[in-house]
Design a protein around this motif. Sequence first.
Motif, mmCIF file in Angstrom:
data_model
loop_
_atom_site.group_PDB
_atom_site.id
_atom_site.type_symbol
_atom_site.label_atom_id
_atom_site.label_comp_id
_atom_site.label_asym_id
_atom_site.label_seq_id
_atom_site.Cartn_x
_atom_site.Cartn_y
_atom_site.Cartn_z
ATOM 1 N N SER A 5 0.838 -1.192 -0.016
ATOM 2 C CA SER A 5 -0.178 0.040 0.005
ATOM 3 C C SER A 5 0.925 1.114 0.026
ATOM 4 O O SER A 5 2.049 1.122 0.434
ATOM 5 C CB SER A 5 -0.972 0.008 1.204
ATOM 6 O OG SER A 5 -0.270 0.184 2.463
ATOM 7 N N PRO A 6 0.447 2.514 -0.366
ATOM 8 C CA PRO A 6 1.105 3.667 -0.303
ATOM 9 C C PRO A 6 1.620 4.091 1.182
ATOM 10 O O PRO A 6 2.684 4.446 1.289
ATOM 11 C CB PRO A 6 0.210 4.622 -0.776
ATOM 12 C CG PRO A 6 -1.017 3.922 -1.946
ATOM 13 C CD PRO A 6 -0.963 2.771 -1.373
ATOM 14 N N GLN A 7 0.773 3.760 2.171
ATOM 15 C CA GLN A 7 1.407 4.011 3.462
ATOM 16 C C GLN A 7 2.292 3.233 3.849
ATOM 17 O O GLN A 7 3.352 3.384 4.582
ATOM 18 C CB GLN A 7 0.096 3.723 4.252
ATOM 19 C CG GLN A 7 -1.314 4.598 4.142
ATOM 20 C CD GLN A 7 -2.036 4.391 3.029
ATOM 21 O OE1 GLN A 7 -2.061 3.247 2.511
ATOM 22 N NE2 GLN A 7 -3.329 4.796 3.006
ATOM 23 N N ALA A 8 2.241 1.793 3.290
ATOM 24 C CA ALA A 8 3.443 1.060 3.788
ATOM 25 C C ALA A 8 4.621 1.158 3.020
ATOM 26 O O ALA A 8 5.915 1.193 3.441
ATOM 27 C CB ALA A 8 3.128 -0.633 3.362
ATOM 28 N N MET A 9 4.626 1.812 1.821
ATOM 29 C CA MET A 9 5.821 2.218 0.918
ATOM 30 C C MET A 9 6.448 3.239 1.638
ATOM 31 O O MET A 9 7.543 3.675 1.704
ATOM 32 C CB MET A 9 5.238 2.404 -0.662
ATOM 33 C CG MET A 9 4.719 1.103 -1.251
ATOM 34 S SD MET A 9 4.334 1.628 -2.973
ATOM 35 C CE MET A 9 5.765 2.116 -3.769
ATOM 36 N N VAL A 10 5.615 4.284 2.077
ATOM 37 C CA VAL A 10 6.103 5.668 2.621
ATOM 38 C C VAL A 10 6.764 5.120 4.003
ATOM 39 O O VAL A 10 7.911 5.869 4.367
ATOM 40 C CB VAL A 10 4.888 6.744 2.864
ATOM 41 C CG1 VAL A 10 5.457 7.647 3.814
ATOM 42 C CG2 VAL A 10 4.534 7.262 1.605
ATOM 43 N N LYS A 11 6.079 4.316 4.661
ATOM 44 C CA LYS A 11 6.760 3.881 5.900
ATOM 45 C C LYS A 11 8.252 3.220 5.637
ATOM 46 O O LYS A 11 9.209 3.461 6.424
ATOM 47 C CB LYS A 11 5.979 2.927 6.481
ATOM 48 C CG LYS A 11 6.470 2.605 8.178
ATOM 49 C CD LYS A 11 5.233 1.888 8.741
ATOM 50 C CE LYS A 11 5.920 1.383 10.146
ATOM 51 N NZ LYS A 11 4.974 0.341 10.884
ATOM 52 N N THR A 12 8.310 2.407 4.748
ATOM 53 C CA THR A 12 9.523 1.827 4.148
ATOM 54 C C THR A 12 10.554 2.827 3.809
ATOM 55 O O THR A 12 11.719 2.754 4.221
ATOM 56 C CB THR A 12 9.379 0.728 3.118
ATOM 57 O OG1 THR A 12 8.428 -0.391 3.506
ATOM 58 C CG2 THR A 12 10.490 0.006 2.563
ATOM 59 N N LEU A 13 10.061 3.815 2.906
ATOM 60 C CA LEU A 13 10.893 4.656 2.524
ATOM 61 C C LEU A 13 11.682 5.593 3.782
ATOM 62 O O LEU A 13 12.785 5.820 3.763
ATOM 63 C CB LEU A 13 10.334 5.753 1.775
ATOM 64 C CG LEU A 13 11.075 6.981 1.239
ATOM 65 C CD1 LEU A 13 12.362 6.519 0.310
ATOM 66 C CD2 LEU A 13 10.231 7.838 0.300
ATOM 67 N N GLY A 14 10.806 5.881 4.838
ATOM 68 C CA GLY A 14 11.076 6.515 5.842
ATOM 69 C C GLY A 14 12.261 5.585 6.966
ATOM 70 O O GLY A 14 13.234 6.325 7.164
ATOM 71 N N LYS A 15 12.076 4.576 6.812
ATOM 72 C CA LYS A 15 13.034 3.578 7.168
ATOM 73 C C LYS A 15 14.402 3.488 6.737
ATOM 74 O O LYS A 15 15.349 3.707 7.308
ATOM 75 C CB LYS A 15 12.564 2.292 7.635
ATOM 76 C CG LYS A 15 11.534 2.042 8.616
ATOM 77 C CD LYS A 15 10.944 0.458 8.681
ATOM 78 C CE LYS A 15 9.733 0.358 9.705
ATOM 79 N NZ LYS A 15 9.349 -1.160 9.648
ATOM 80 N N ALA A 16 14.307 3.465 5.400
ATOM 81 C CA ALA A 16 15.583 3.358 4.584
ATOM 82 C C ALA A 16 16.325 4.712 4.670
ATOM 83 O O ALA A 16 17.449 4.797 5.029
ATOM 84 C CB ALA A 16 15.301 3.349 3.081
ATOM 85 N N LEU A 17 15.396 5.845 4.839
ATOM 86 C CA LEU A 17 16.169 7.313 4.928
ATOM 87 C C LEU A 17 16.855 7.462 6.308
ATOM 88 O O LEU A 17 17.802 7.715 6.542
ATOM 89 C CB LEU A 17 15.124 8.434 4.796
ATOM 90 C CG LEU A 17 14.859 8.561 3.285
ATOM 91 C CD1 LEU A 17 13.553 9.541 3.044
ATOM 92 C CD2 LEU A 17 15.881 8.931 2.284
ATOM 93 N N ALA A 18 16.211 6.820 7.313
ATOM 94 C CA ALA A 18 16.377 6.873 8.843
ATOM 95 C C ALA A 18 17.840 6.069 8.882
ATOM 96 O O ALA A 18 19.022 6.415 9.608
ATOM 97 C CB ALA A 18 15.634 6.303 9.685
ATOM 98 N N LEU A 19 17.957 4.851 8.050
ATOM 99 C CA LEU A 19 19.319 4.035 8.108
ATOM 100 C C LEU A 19 20.399 5.024 7.500
ATOM 101 O O LEU A 19 21.519 4.963 8.213
ATOM 102 C CB LEU A 19 19.112 2.860 7.386
ATOM 103 C CG LEU A 19 18.251 1.838 8.207
ATOM 104 C CD1 LEU A 19 17.983 0.492 7.274
ATOM 105 C CD2 LEU A 19 18.581 1.368 9.636
ATOM 106 N N LEU A 20 20.039 5.553 6.276
ATOM 107 C CA LEU A 20 21.098 6.341 5.381
ATOM 108 C C LEU A 20 21.483 7.227 6.773
ATOM 109 O O LEU A 20 22.690 7.629 6.535
ATOM 110 C CB LEU A 20 20.428 6.831 4.454
ATOM 111 C CG LEU A 20 21.311 7.771 3.386
ATOM 112 C CD1 LEU A 20 22.451 6.651 2.957
ATOM 113 C CD2 LEU A 20 20.488 8.145 2.300
ATOM 114 N N ASP A 21 20.630 8.082 7.274
ATOM 115 C CA ASP A 21 20.886 9.184 8.125
ATOM 116 C C ASP A 21 21.883 8.643 9.513
ATOM 117 O O ASP A 21 22.734 9.182 9.783
ATOM 118 C CB ASP A 21 19.751 9.757 8.638
ATOM 119 C CG ASP A 21 19.972 10.970 9.634
ATOM 120 O OD1 ASP A 21 20.790 11.894 9.093
ATOM 121 O OD2 ASP A 21 19.905 11.026 10.853
ATOM 122 N N LYS A 22 21.668 7.352 9.970
ATOM 123 C CA LYS A 22 22.239 6.924 10.889
ATOM 124 C C LYS A 22 23.744 6.567 10.560
ATOM 125 O O LYS A 22 24.696 6.810 11.330
ATOM 126 C CB LYS A 22 21.592 5.798 11.538
ATOM 127 C CG LYS A 22 20.183 6.014 12.135
ATOM 128 C CD LYS A 22 20.347 6.730 13.461
ATOM 129 C CE LYS A 22 19.132 6.895 14.060
ATOM 130 N NZ LYS A 22 18.998 7.973 15.144
#
Length: 251
Positions: A5-22
């Motif tokens: 779902s779009p909501q799941a994709m947005v959540k996954t993107l947020g996690k990926a960006l958080a990992l990149l930031d960490k």
Amino acid sequence: MGEASPQAMVKTLGKALALLDKVGQCEHPPTIGELAVIAGMSRPTTHRLVQTLVAAGFLQQNPRDARLSIGLSVLPLASRLLDTHRLRTDALPHLQALAQKLNTRVNMGVLHQGRIMILAGADKPHLPTIYSRFGRTVPVHCCGLGKAILAWLPQAQVQAILAERPMVARTPNTLTSVPALLAELDATRDRGWSTEFRENTATSCCIAVPVFDGAERPAAAISIAGRSLEALEAEVPAALETAELISHMLQ
């Protein structure tokens, strides 16, 4: 299996960006397991997202020890930002002139996600320009740039920023309590510039002055570093003049 779902994709993107930031914030390249702990994610999720980021070039993994670091795909984005960011491009000639005049390193930092990010700078005239400092972040509570920005923000906003993360001691001189820092910010406003005496590193100090936008809010701060506050305070007029010139360009 159906599409996410779009909501799941947005959540996954947020996690990926958080990992990149960490990974970008880590002082030493982490393993996937260490990154999972730092980010508060499960190891399988972290592994899956890391492999996606590695495939896209935003992370790279050392083939010898599997440790992670920022990948080359970030570089064109960063380069484009450095070349087009108005505050940075407008300020650079003035920062270079100040470094030339004072024969010292000059930095300009902005408030970004509760930390100070170095956006621009100029080295001593006899040294080569060191671009690796740009994008580096430091805690807001223990650097002159941070104090120079916080001092002219509304106190409620300052309190909110300081509540986001603990005021960790970087040296024995670091201020680690909110009341002590607020008192220092009062003193900063009274004199018109901030001081940092061996609070972020044990071997250096700096003075910093705010740069204001058209609404008289602190858009950035510029600092000059040295080993003696007394010597640096003699250079305050030149730093204030440079900050005023840059502020005027933001009107």
